[in-house]
Design a protein around this motif. Structure first.
Motif, short mmCIF file in Angstrom:
data_model
loop_
_atom_site.label_atom_id
_atom_site.label_comp_id
_atom_site.label_asym_id
_atom_site.label_seq_id
_atom_site.Cartn_x
_atom_site.Cartn_y
_atom_site.Cartn_z
N LEU A 181 0.87 -1.33 -0.08
CA LEU A 181 -0.13 -0.10 0.10
C LEU A 181 0.73 1.23 0.00
O LEU A 181 0.41 2.18 -0.51
CB LEU A 181 -0.93 0.19 1.12
N ASP A 182 2.09 1.22 0.40
CA ASP A 182 2.88 2.38 0.56
C ASP A 182 3.87 2.51 -0.55
O ASP A 182 4.38 1.22 -0.95
CB ASP A 182 3.57 2.35 2.01
N THR A 183 4.42 3.79 -0.80
CA THR A 183 5.67 3.85 -1.59
C THR A 183 6.82 3.78 -0.85
O THR A 183 6.92 3.84 0.35
CB THR A 183 5.28 5.14 -2.28
N GLY A 184 7.97 3.31 -1.78
CA GLY A 184 9.33 3.19 -0.92
C GLY A 184 9.66 1.84 -0.55
O GLY A 184 11.01 1.91 -0.30
N HIS A 185 8.84 1.05 -0.89
CA HIS A 185 9.43 -0.46 -0.79
C HIS A 185 9.94 -1.19 -2.01
O HIS A 185 10.42 -2.19 -2.02
CB HIS A 185 8.20 -1.19 -0.12
N GLU A 186 9.99 -0.42 -3.10
CA GLU A 186 10.43 -0.89 -4.23
C GLU A 186 11.93 -1.40 -4.23
O GLU A 186 12.61 -0.46 -3.93
CB GLU A 186 10.16 -0.22 -5.54
N GLY A 187 12.38 -2.67 -4.69
CA GLY A 187 13.83 -2.96 -4.67
C GLY A 187 14.16 -3.01 -3.10
O GLY A 187 15.36 -3.67 -3.03
N ALA A 188 13.35 -3.22 -1.99
CA ALA A 188 13.66 -3.45 -0.72
C ALA A 188 13.77 -4.81 -0.43
O ALA A 188 12.99 -5.71 -1.09
CB ALA A 188 12.89 -2.60 0.23
N VAL A 189 14.72 -5.19 0.54
CA VAL A 189 14.88 -6.47 1.03
C VAL A 189 14.45 -6.43 2.78
O VAL A 189 15.36 -5.87 3.26
CB VAL A 189 16.07 -7.27 0.94
N HIS A 190 13.31 -6.88 3.23
CA HIS A 190 12.97 -6.95 4.56
C HIS A 190 13.21 -8.08 5.16
O HIS A 190 12.71 -9.10 5.08
CB HIS A 190 11.67 -6.32 4.68
N ARG A 191 14.25 -8.07 6.13
CA ARG A 191 14.37 -9.20 7.10
C ARG A 191 13.50 -9.31 8.32
O ARG A 191 13.83 -8.20 8.83
CB ARG A 191 15.85 -9.53 7.35
N LEU A 192 12.80 -10.29 8.38
CA LEU A 192 11.71 -10.08 9.60
C LEU A 192 12.04 -11.26 10.58
O LEU A 192 12.04 -12.53 10.27
CB LEU A 192 10.37 -10.43 8.87
N THR A 193 11.95 -10.98 11.92
CA THR A 193 11.74 -11.78 12.75
C THR A 193 11.10 -11.36 14.02
O THR A 193 10.55 -10.31 13.91
CB THR A 193 13.21 -12.02 13.48
#
Length: 283
Positions: A181-193
């Motif tokens: 829904l938000d902009t700015g995540h294109e190309g991002a890699v989010h590591r989640l724990t």
């Protein structure tokens, strides 16, 4: 329109609910729409199970992406990528795996191979992408549910002292929601724990407290672990997975602040997950 693959899975279902609550139009892709039990606001569509021979075929896989601009994608649904691109999808949020960790990973691991292949397909596709790389899922603890529902108090498992930072499925869905829904995540890699390390034995203790049971973890030698303990693990992957579990003994897990950074809400503990899932451990 946002398409969600795996819409009846733990993460996909949570994501569908979140997107609808946010007012976003959702197309939920599932193998069996009649049994999906998804909210009425979702456009529930049967997902094609074969590779698309002709993505432009109006009766084929491309049609499920009509009007769709963003997709939440499970790696197992990667065969739909050509159809999504042909239909005009612009952004794909991929559920990948933290086993991909540049410079510190094992490219021969079967889970790595599967997810790295799809990540590369997305990089080569020309589509905008966001990679979500969660670590251990809290839902992995559902492997103990058959024993607990059967009334056992000594719960068999491997590596009592194995440490992970398990993440609640709804926290993964919350990050996916923001990436879609938000902009700015294109190309991002989010590591989640999750927010803290917990041993396998302490997971059983937490489930016991949540369910009002006095449960005890009983360590089973890895050589005796099989389909009874890991019913959803393909036999050819079990040995490699057990070696991965062995590596968690005495090794502090990666813990990231990503969930809170992106969503504004702290990641939930395993104790909270156990409380949320008490019904899964009762008959």
């Amino acid at each position: 329109m946002i398409a969600v693959t795996g819409a009846t899975g733990n993460i996909g279902r949570a994501l569908v609910h979140r997107l609808l609550a946010a007012g976003a139009p959702v197309r939920a892709l599932t193998r069996d729409p009649q049994r999906a039990a998804l909210p009425e606001g979702a456009d529930v569509v049967r997902v094609p199970q074969t590779d698309p021979a002709d993505p432009a075929d109006p009766t084929g896989p491309a049609s499920v992406f009509d009007g769709v601009t963003r997709v939440f994608l499970y790696a197992q649904a990667a065969h739909l990528l050509p159809a999504a691109r042909a239909a005009g999808v612009r952004h794909v949020v991929l559920l990948s795996s933290s086993i991909i960790h540049e410079g510190a990973d094992d490219p021969t691991h079967p889970i790595h191979i599967m997810h790295a292949r799809v990540e590369q397909q997305l990089r080569d596709s020309g589509l905008d992408f966001t990679f979500l790389r969660p670590g251990a899922f809290a839902t992995n603890a559902l492997q103990y549910a058959p024993q607990i529902r059967a009334g056992h108090t000594d719960i068999r498992g491997v590596y009592a002292d194995g440490l992970t930072a398990p993440i609640h499925e709804d926290d993964i869905a919350a990050v996916a929601e923001r990436a879609l829904l938000d902009t700015g995540h294109e190309g991002a890699v989010h590591r989640l724990t999750g927010p803290e390390a917990i041993s396998n034995a302490d997971q059983i203790t937490a489930i016991g407290r949540a369910t009002g049971r006095d449960l005890r973890f009983v360590e089973t030698p890895p050589g005796e672990a099989g389909a009874e303990l890991f019913p959803h693990v393909p036999p050819h992957m079990l040995d490699r997975l057990l070696r991965t579990f062995a590596d968690t003994v005495g090794t502090p897990p990666e813990i990231t602040p990503t969930v809170e950074k992106i969503t504004g809400t702290p990641a939930r503990t395993f104790t909270q997950w156990a409380t949320d899932h008490t019904a899964d451990f009762h008959n």
